[in-house]
Design an enzyme around this catalytic site. Structure first.
Site, short mmCIF file in Angstrom:
data_model
loop_
_atom_site.label_atom_id
_atom_site.label_comp_id
_atom_site.label_asym_id
_atom_site.label_seq_id
_atom_site.Cartn_x
_atom_site.Cartn_y
_atom_site.Cartn_z
N TYR A 1 95.10 42.96 32.26
CA TYR A 1 96.36 43.63 31.89
C TYR A 1 97.58 42.85 32.35
CZ TYR A 1 93.53 47.27 30.03
OH TYR A 1 92.62 47.93 29.24
N GLN A 26 97.92 53.26 18.50
CA GLN A 26 96.82 52.98 19.42
C GLN A 26 97.21 51.80 20.30
OE1 GLN A 26 92.77 53.28 17.25
NE2 GLN A 26 94.25 52.68 15.69
N ASP A 47 101.35 47.89 23.38
CA ASP A 47 102.57 47.06 23.47
C ASP A 47 103.79 47.93 23.19
OD1 ASP A 47 101.50 45.90 20.30
OD2 ASP A 47 103.35 47.05 20.59
N HIS A 52 96.98 55.67 23.41
CA HIS A 52 96.11 54.94 24.34
C HIS A 52 96.89 54.39 25.53
CE1 HIS A 52 92.98 54.25 20.93
NE2 HIS A 52 92.91 55.46 21.46
N CYS A 85 99.10 55.85 39.67
CA CYS A 85 98.38 55.88 40.96
C CYS A 85 97.19 56.84 40.83
CB CYS A 85 99.33 56.36 42.06
SG CYS A 85 98.50 56.60 43.64
N THR A 129 94.47 49.06 11.49
CA THR A 129 93.43 49.48 12.43
C THR A 129 92.08 49.39 11.74
OG1 THR A 129 92.63 51.25 13.87
CG2 THR A 129 93.79 51.94 11.89
N SER A 130 91.08 48.95 12.51
CA SER A 130 89.74 48.70 11.95
C SER A 130 88.94 49.99 11.82
CB SER A 130 88.98 47.71 12.84
OG SER A 130 88.80 48.29 14.13
N ALA A 177 100.74 43.01 7.15
CA ALA A 177 101.62 44.16 7.39
C ALA A 177 103.09 43.83 7.18
CB ALA A 177 101.39 44.69 8.81
C1 BV8 Z 1 87.28 59.37 24.00
C2 BV8 Z 1 93.45 50.75 25.36
C3 BV8 Z 1 86.33 61.34 24.74
C4 BV8 Z 1 92.78 49.65 26.06
C5 BV8 Z 1 91.77 51.39 23.77
C6 BV8 Z 1 79.78 56.19 19.80
C7 BV8 Z 1 80.18 56.57 18.53
C8 BV8 Z 1 81.49 57.01 18.31
C9 BV8 Z 1 82.42 57.09 19.36
C10 BV8 Z 1 82.00 56.70 20.61
C11 BV8 Z 1 80.70 56.27 20.83
N1 BV8 Z 1 80.59 55.95 22.14
C12 BV8 Z 1 81.79 56.19 22.75
C13 BV8 Z 1 82.64 56.66 21.84
C14 BV8 Z 1 84.04 57.07 22.06
C15 BV8 Z 1 84.91 55.82 22.14
C16 BV8 Z 1 84.77 54.98 20.91
O1 BV8 Z 1 85.28 55.32 19.84
N2 BV8 Z 1 84.06 53.83 21.06
C17 BV8 Z 1 83.88 52.94 19.94
C18 BV8 Z 1 83.91 51.50 20.46
C19 BV8 Z 1 82.54 53.26 19.29
N3 BV8 Z 1 86.28 56.30 22.24
C20 BV8 Z 1 86.79 56.56 23.45
O2 BV8 Z 1 86.20 56.36 24.49
C21 BV8 Z 1 88.16 57.24 23.46
N4 BV8 Z 1 88.10 58.38 24.29
O3 BV8 Z 1 86.57 59.40 23.03
O4 BV8 Z 1 87.33 60.34 24.93
C22 BV8 Z 1 86.74 62.42 25.55
C23 BV8 Z 1 86.84 63.66 24.95
C24 BV8 Z 1 87.21 64.71 25.71
C25 BV8 Z 1 87.49 64.52 27.05
C26 BV8 Z 1 87.37 63.27 27.64
C27 BV8 Z 1 86.99 62.20 26.89
C28 BV8 Z 1 89.21 56.33 24.07
C29 BV8 Z 1 89.40 55.14 23.19
C30 BV8 Z 1 90.60 54.35 23.71
C31 BV8 Z 1 90.10 53.06 24.30
N5 BV8 Z 1 91.28 52.25 24.60
N6 BV8 Z 1 92.91 50.73 24.04
C32 BV8 Z 1 93.54 48.40 25.80
O5 BV8 Z 1 94.24 48.32 24.76
O6 BV8 Z 1 93.42 47.53 26.64
S1 BV8 Z 1 91.03 51.13 22.27
C33 BV8 Z 1 91.55 49.62 21.72
O7 BV8 Z 1 90.64 49.17 20.77
C34 BV8 Z 1 92.85 49.71 20.98
O8 BV8 Z 1 93.76 50.57 21.56
C35 BV8 Z 1 92.41 50.16 19.63
O9 BV8 Z 1 92.37 51.56 19.56
C36 BV8 Z 1 91.00 49.64 19.56
C37 BV8 Z 1 91.03 48.47 18.62
O10 BV8 Z 1 91.28 49.04 17.41
P1 BV8 Z 1 92.38 48.44 16.43
O11 BV8 Z 1 93.74 48.78 16.90
O12 BV8 Z 1 91.95 48.96 15.13
O13 BV8 Z 1 92.27 46.87 16.51
P2 BV8 Z 1 91.14 45.97 15.85
O14 BV8 Z 1 91.29 44.60 16.40
O15 BV8 Z 1 89.82 46.68 15.99
O16 BV8 Z 1 91.48 45.95 14.28
C38 BV8 Z 1 92.65 45.27 13.85
C39 BV8 Z 1 92.81 45.63 12.39
O17 BV8 Z 1 94.02 45.05 11.94
C40 BV8 Z 1 91.70 45.07 11.51
O18 BV8 Z 1 91.31 46.06 10.57
C41 BV8 Z 1 92.36 43.90 10.77
O19 BV8 Z 1 91.86 43.73 9.47
C42 BV8 Z 1 93.80 44.35 10.74
N7 BV8 Z 1 94.78 43.26 10.70
C43 BV8 Z 1 94.76 42.09 11.39
N8 BV8 Z 1 95.87 41.37 11.10
C44 BV8 Z 1 96.60 42.12 10.23
C45 BV8 Z 1 95.92 43.32 9.98
N9 BV8 Z 1 96.39 44.27 9.16
C46 BV8 Z 1 97.58 44.02 8.55
N10 BV8 Z 1 98.30 42.90 8.75
C47 BV8 Z 1 97.84 41.93 9.57
N11 BV8 Z 1 98.57 40.82 9.76
#
Ligand code: BV8
Length: 239
Positions: A57, A92, A95, A110, A118, A178-179, A221
């Protein structure tokens, strides 16, 4: 809240900041310096290797000073200001490019890179510098209890009640850069569609949830978002 027009909810992901120079998660194959992001962005990862997570971070927080909002961020701020109906931007991303572009009605579901928290007294405060296991909490004075104010995997996203309430009433739901791999954000399109919203996906390519959307706009975008904003504002003003 403005109410003489259809309500819009926008969800953004890492793709909206890609052209500002912030790496997406998928673009890195979900890895950072050889570590799976799920392992670094998790409470377990932080407990296991706190200095590694602080470093993950610290590097990203420092990078914020070197990047600027792009035309997609600006177009979304323009849409919010000009739209006659209610508007909410849920990101999500951790930044600060949306707020720097002028977005106001914004939820960081997020968390935010520029805040730290803390774990002893739950105080949170803006912090531009580095954090480490030696950081001291300005509220309770404890050390070793400072962490990024970020929602990690397995942790509860922020303001979910407010987000779900808006998804249930919005007429237009737009998902940008978002993916659709991370929940609950990836399920927002289903919630909006279930309540009759028009759903639009804006992305470079197809995604895991593309089939759930009524419409898609494909391309970078910085081109597709300004064009969609113009389309929405022109269509509305023509009524
Ligand atoms: C929760 C902060 C429950 C960190 C982040 C199994 C099945 C389903 C779900 C789960 C499972 N096991 C666990 C889970 C839940 C889990 C989850 O979904 N896991 C996934 C991996 C399967 N989710 C969680 O844990 C969430 N919490 O569920 O809590 C709960 C309920 C009640 C009470 C308590 C708890 C918390 C999730 C948050 C995690 N933190 N971020 C950090 O940033 O350091 S997630 C992090 O990854 C990002 O924030 C973001 O959300 C995610 C990445 O996603 P994207 O933003 O979509 O980025 P990505 O690179 O994947 O995609 C980019 C896209 O942009 C692509 O499509 C690309 O084509 C496109 N692109 C690229 N360039 C361009 C473009 N588009 C346009 N123009 C361009 N130029």
């Amino acid at each position: 809240m403005k109410s003489d027009g259809p309500e819009i909810v926008v969800l953004t992901g890492a793709g909206v900041s890609a052209e500002s120079g912030i790496a997406t998660f998928r673009g890195t194959d979900g890895l950072w310096e050889g570590h799976r992001i799920e392992d670094v962005a998790s409470p377990e990862g932080f407990d296991r290797k706190p200095q590694l997570v602080h470093r993950f971070y610290n590097l990203r927080r420092a990078a914020l000073r070197t990047v600027q909002p792009n035309a997609a961020h600006s177009a979304l701020a323009r849409l919010e200001a000009a739209w006659p109906g209610a508007f909410l931007l849920v990101t999500q991303n951790v930044d600060d490019l949306h707020e720097r572009a002028g977005s106001r009605r914004l939820i960081h579901m997020h968390g935010e890179l520029r805040n730290v928290r803390c774990t002893a007294c739950s105080a949170s405060w803006p912090w531009e510098e580095e954090t480490s296991t030696h950081s001291r909490c300005p509220s309770c004075g404890d050390t070793g209890t400072v962490r990024p104010d970020i929602v990690w995997f397995g942790e509860m996203p922020i303001d979910m009640d407010r987000i779900i309430a808006r998804l249930a009433t919005c007429a237009i739901f737009i998902s940008i850069g978002t993916s659709g791999q991370v929940y609950p954000a990836a399920g927002f399109v289903d919630t909006a569609a279930r309540h009759g919203a028009r759903t639009i996906e804006v992305n470079l390519a197809g995604t895991a949830t593309s089939k759930a959307f009524h419409e898609r706009r494909t391309g970078p975008a910085t081109e597709t978002v300004p064009a969609l904003v113009d389309e929405l504002l022109n269509a509305h003003h023509s009524h």
